[in-house]
Design an enzyme around this catalytic site. Structure first.
Site, short mmCIF file in Angstrom:
data_model
loop_
_atom_site.label_atom_id
_atom_site.label_comp_id
_atom_site.label_asym_id
_atom_site.label_seq_id
_atom_site.Cartn_x
_atom_site.Cartn_y
_atom_site.Cartn_z
N GLY A 114 0.83 -1.21 0.00
CA GLY A 114 0.00 0.00 0.00
C GLY A 114 0.86 1.25 0.00
O GLY A 114 0.65 2.17 -0.79
N LYS A 115 1.85 1.27 0.88
CA LYS A 115 2.65 2.49 1.00
C LYS A 115 3.69 2.56 -0.12
O LYS A 115 3.98 3.63 -0.63
CB LYS A 115 3.28 2.56 2.39
N GLU A 133 10.47 -6.75 2.15
CA GLU A 133 9.53 -7.48 3.01
C GLU A 133 10.22 -8.73 3.52
O GLU A 133 10.71 -9.54 2.74
CB GLU A 133 8.25 -7.85 2.24
N CYS A 231 -0.24 1.10 12.94
CA CYS A 231 -1.70 1.22 12.91
C CYS A 231 -2.24 0.76 14.27
O CYS A 231 -3.18 -0.01 14.36
CB CYS A 231 -2.31 0.42 11.76
N1 SAM Z 1 3.65 -1.05 4.59
C1 SAM Z 1 2.72 -2.12 4.27
C2 SAM Z 1 1.61 -1.59 3.39
O1 SAM Z 1 1.34 -0.39 3.44
O2 SAM Z 1 1.02 -2.37 2.63
C3 SAM Z 1 2.20 -2.79 5.52
C4 SAM Z 1 3.29 -3.29 6.41
S1 SAM Z 1 2.77 -4.19 7.81
C5 SAM Z 1 2.16 -2.96 8.85
C6 SAM Z 1 4.28 -4.62 8.54
C7 SAM Z 1 5.13 -5.59 7.75
O3 SAM Z 1 6.32 -5.85 8.50
C8 SAM Z 1 4.48 -6.93 7.51
O4 SAM Z 1 4.45 -7.20 6.13
C9 SAM Z 1 5.37 -7.94 8.23
O5 SAM Z 1 5.52 -9.15 7.53
C10 SAM Z 1 6.69 -7.21 8.31
N2 SAM Z 1 7.54 -7.66 9.44
C11 SAM Z 1 7.25 -8.57 10.39
N3 SAM Z 1 8.31 -8.75 11.22
C12 SAM Z 1 9.29 -7.95 10.78
C13 SAM Z 1 10.61 -7.69 11.20
N4 SAM Z 1 11.13 -8.29 12.26
N5 SAM Z 1 11.33 -6.81 10.48
C14 SAM Z 1 10.81 -6.19 9.42
N6 SAM Z 1 9.56 -6.39 8.98
C15 SAM Z 1 8.80 -7.24 9.65
#
Ligand code: SAM
Length: 441
Positions: A114-115, A133, A231
């Site tokens: 999304g971002k 990711e 969020c």
């Molecule tokens: N920015 C995305 C969007 O707008 O579509 C949404 C991101 S979501 C809030 C957070 C993301 O961080 C997830 O896809 C998750 O798999 C990833 N994540 C999980 N653990 C993580 C880690 N230790 N380091 C970095 N990213 C991680």
């Protein structure tokens, strides 16, 4: 909706009397929205291509509230990448990041995109977007969304933040950490977030967020911007994570988020968005790096040359007008149109750089869906244009053959925006719309 006792206690500490308004909001349907993709169409074309009205949101000029009930993913305008389905307040983080054409931007926690797709829209094809990711299964959705929205200048990696940020130290003008969080702002939309919530989970998230920010700090060049967003409403995951970051990183300072949306955060120049502010729930903070941080990256040199390059350029010229945008590269059996300014990838787990031009099939090249998705109808040598309700277009999106007056590779368009392609002969277009994207009948 039954909310956990401990969550309600925290909420009361945050909102006081306003907690009642919050709880009333939680009884309503979640908000839905769409974000215009200016890489593929204008606002006028998007409005003309949707079966419902759009109302502006305060979170980004690209972001709109949309009526509920519709399955956005099944709309031809969605297949053509005219928009990204996104709850409007989720656009606030990139508004605060404010990327400019020509800059290098890292989206460190990027799936499903999304971002990243919003950053790409603001870069307008100039500069480089690096979308990372860490979870491989989620990275596929990121790849697919960047392709659908026609993003030409992105790199997608699947890497631990520390490894990536060490390799690309000091290289980015702007870095976004849209962190994994306890998702309190998702409770209304996602019962899973509510079921997974506990005070221990909030603490674990806060610890992980601090570690991700430590890594992200490495990647920001001197004078560059770091945006942190979640969020969730939790003070521990928001203001406290920011305070801990600034304490550990004196080379960063607050860079106040302009007050276009939401409300001030607690005792700091960040912004909060509650459901009463027109969004599901977000926190956005911005920092600026003052300390020096020289980059060590070298330019990418493994480009396609000689006969292989001429073959790829020949295919490009057969499909599109204009000269083939250089540089070209390969990855396995794929030929890629690489982004300008790519750094040496030095063993990083990169899933894709730029746009897929073709698959190598023996001694010939077969055009890929990605290159059509990233071109304008006017660039295609042959195209057929349909209105969104046209039965021939819907048949194409289902993967069926279609009547076609042309011969050879032909783009299929919705209101002048490319959705896919096929190969025509004898009055029929053989369908090349990827199986995984097809409309189910
Ligand atoms: N920015 C995305 C969007 O707008 O579509 C949404 C991101 S979501 C809030 C957070 C993301 O961080 C997830 O896809 C998750 O798999 C990833 N994540 C999980 N653990 C993580 C880690 N230790 N380091 C970095 N990213 C991680």
């Amino acid at each position: 909706m039954v909310l956990p006792e401990k969550f309600l206690e925290e909420l009361e500490a945050l909102l006081g009397e306003e907690q009642k308004a919050f709880l009333l909001e939680m009884e309503k349907e979640p908000r839905r929205g769409v974000r215009l993709n200016p890489l593929k169409c204008t606002e006028e074309t998007l409005r003309r291509s949707l079966p419902f009205a759009l109302a502006p949101s305060p979170f980004s000029p690209l972001s709109f509230y949309a009526e509920k009930g519709e399955r956005f993913g099944a709309l031809p305008a969605h297949h053509a990448g005219m928009f990204y389905s996104q709850e409007p307040s989720a656009a606030s983080a990139v508004t605060a990041l404010s990327p400019k054409p020509g800059e290098r931007v890292l989206d460190l926690c990027a799936a499903p995109g999304g971002k990243s797709t919003q950053i790409a829209a603001l870069l307008a094809g100039e500069g480089l977007l690096w979308s990372n990711e860490v979870v491989r299964g989620r990275a596929d959705a990121l790849l697919s969304n960047l392709e659908r929205l026609g993003v030409r200048n992105s790199v997608v990696s699947c890497c631990q933040p520390q490894r990536l940020c060490e390799a690309l130290q000091g290289w980015f003008h702007r870095v976004l950490v849209d962190a994994p969080c306890s998702g309190e702002g998702m409770f209304r939309r996602d019962p899973g977030a509510l079921a997974a919530w506990s005070p221990e989970h909030v603490r674990a998230c806060a610890q992980r967020q601090g570690l991700i920010l430590d890594s992200a700090a490495l990647a920001v060049k001197e004078g560059g911007v770091l945006v942190y967003s979640t969020c969730t409403f939790s003070r521990a995951e928001n203001e406290e994570v920011c305070a801990g970051f600034l304490k550990a990183h004196p080379e960063f300072m607050w860079d106040p988020v302009p007050a276009f949306f939401g409300r001030p955060a607690l005792d700091c120049p960040a912004r909060r968005i509650f459901p009463m502010d027109g969004g599901e729930g977000h926190f956005v903070a911005r920092f600026r790096r003052t300390g020096e941080n020289p980059a060590k990256t070298a330019p990418f040199t493994q480009t396609l040359e000689g006969g292989e390059r001429r073959l790829a350029e020949g295919l490009y010229g057969e499909l599109f007008t204009g000269t083939c945008p250089s540089p070209l590269g390969t990855a396995g059996d794929r030929v890629l149109l690489l982004p300008q300014g790519l750094p040496a990838l030095s063993g990083l787990p990169v899933l894709r750089a730029g746009v897929e031009l073709a698959r190598i099939k023996g001694r010939r090249l077969e055009p890929a869906h990605g290159v059509f998705a990233s071109r304008k109808m006017e660039e295609c040598r042959q195209a057929m244009d349909f209105s969104p309700a046209d039965t021939a277009l819907l048949a194409f999106l289902r993967g069926e053959e279609t009547a076609c007056p042309h011969k050879g590779y032909t783009a299929l368009c919705v209101n002048g925006v490319v959705a896919g392609f096929g190969k025509a002969s004898g009055g029929t277009l053989k369908n090349h719309y990827p199986k995984g994207l097809r409309l189910r009948s």
